[in-house]
Design an enzyme around this catalytic site. Structure first.
Site, PDB file in Angstrom:
ATOM      1  N   MET A 189      -1.151 -27.029  11.304  1.00  0.00           N
ATOM      2  CA  MET A 189      -0.984 -28.095  12.282  1.00  0.00           C
ATOM      3  C   MET A 189      -0.858 -29.459  11.606  1.00  0.00           C
ATOM      4  O   MET A 189      -0.253 -30.376  12.170  1.00  0.00           O
ATOM      5  CB  MET A 189      -2.135 -28.096  13.295  1.00  0.00           C
ATOM      6  CG  MET A 189      -2.043 -26.976  14.328  1.00  0.00           C
ATOM      7  SD  MET A 189      -0.499 -26.955  15.291  1.00  0.00           S
ATOM      8  CE  MET A 189      -0.584 -28.524  16.158  1.00  0.00           C
ATOM      9  N   GLY A 219      -2.983 -23.838   6.912  1.00  0.00           N
ATOM     10  CA  GLY A 219      -2.190 -22.669   6.548  1.00  0.00           C
ATOM     11  C   GLY A 219      -2.941 -21.524   5.914  1.00  0.00           C
ATOM     12  O   GLY A 219      -2.394 -20.437   5.781  1.00  0.00           O
ATOM     13  N   VAL A 276      -0.682 -20.096  13.052  1.00  0.00           N
ATOM     14  CA  VAL A 276      -0.945 -21.464  12.611  1.00  0.00           C
ATOM     15  C   VAL A 276      -2.449 -21.736  12.644  1.00  0.00           C
ATOM     16  O   VAL A 276      -3.160 -21.217  13.504  1.00  0.00           O
ATOM     17  CB  VAL A 276      -0.172 -22.498  13.478  1.00  0.00           C
ATOM     18  CG1 VAL A 276      -0.656 -22.487  14.923  1.00  0.00           C
ATOM     19  CG2 VAL A 276      -0.248 -23.897  12.891  1.00  0.00           C
ATOM     20  N   CYS A 277      -2.904 -22.537  11.682  1.00  0.00           N
ATOM     21  CA  CYS A 277      -4.275 -23.038  11.670  1.00  0.00           C
ATOM     22  C   CYS A 277      -4.184 -24.518  11.291  1.00  0.00           C
ATOM     23  O   CYS A 277      -3.176 -25.162  11.573  1.00  0.00           O
ATOM     24  CB  CYS A 277      -5.161 -22.234  10.720  1.00  0.00           C
ATOM     25  SG  CYS A 277      -4.691 -22.344   8.974  1.00  0.00           S
ATOM     26  N   LEU A 278      -5.178 -25.069  10.648  1.00  0.00           N
ATOM     27  CA  LEU A 278      -5.134 -26.483  10.285  1.00  0.00           C
ATOM     28  C   LEU A 278      -4.196 -26.734   9.110  1.00  0.00           C
ATOM     29  O   LEU A 278      -3.326 -27.590   9.177  1.00  0.00           O
ATOM     30  CB  LEU A 278      -6.535 -27.012   9.958  1.00  0.00           C
ATOM     31  CG  LEU A 278      -6.616 -28.481   9.557  1.00  0.00           C
ATOM     32  CD1 LEU A 278      -6.136 -29.382  10.699  1.00  0.00           C
ATOM     33  CD2 LEU A 278      -8.025 -28.841   9.143  1.00  0.00           C
TER      34      LEU A 278
END
Length: 112
Positions: free
Chosen positions: A91, A67, A63-65
């Protein structure tokens, strides 16, 4: 059978509850502001050097901010032999789905 490599937040949560690792690859300041409880933090910049500390016997949900970075991380880890998925929408999607977000002190976190 085809394995789904992109997951919605609720699908990711099901995998995590079943034992998958949620790997947050955002930068330190992003992590500190808000992340999923019980996530593991390994910023994208150190992933190549530190990925060997991740468990090979569990699915890794990246996961990141939004995708993008996590999709690259998932691809990298998959090529290194890990079973990986990407949390589609990152996220942002996790928080929008009403799933919990905490900051580094354990309080209510924010995603930005």
């Amino acid at each position: 059978m085809t394995t789904q490599l992109e997951l919605a937040p609720t699908e990711a949560l099901r995998l995590i509850e079943a034992g998958a690792v949620l790997l947050d690859v955002r930068e330190d300041h992003e992590w500190a502001a808000g992340h999923a409880p019980d996530a593991t933090h390994m910023a994208m910049g150190v992933l190549a050097a530190e990925h060997s500390s991740l468990p090979m016997d569990r699915t890794i949900v990246c996961v990141c901010l939004a995708g993008g970075r996590s999709a690259l991380a998932a691809d990298f880890l998959r090529q290194a032999g890990f079973d990986t998925r990407n949390l589609s929408g990152g996220m942002n999607a996790w928080a929008a789905a009403g799933l919990p977000v905490v900051d580094s002190s354990g309080g209510h976190g924010t995603i930005s």
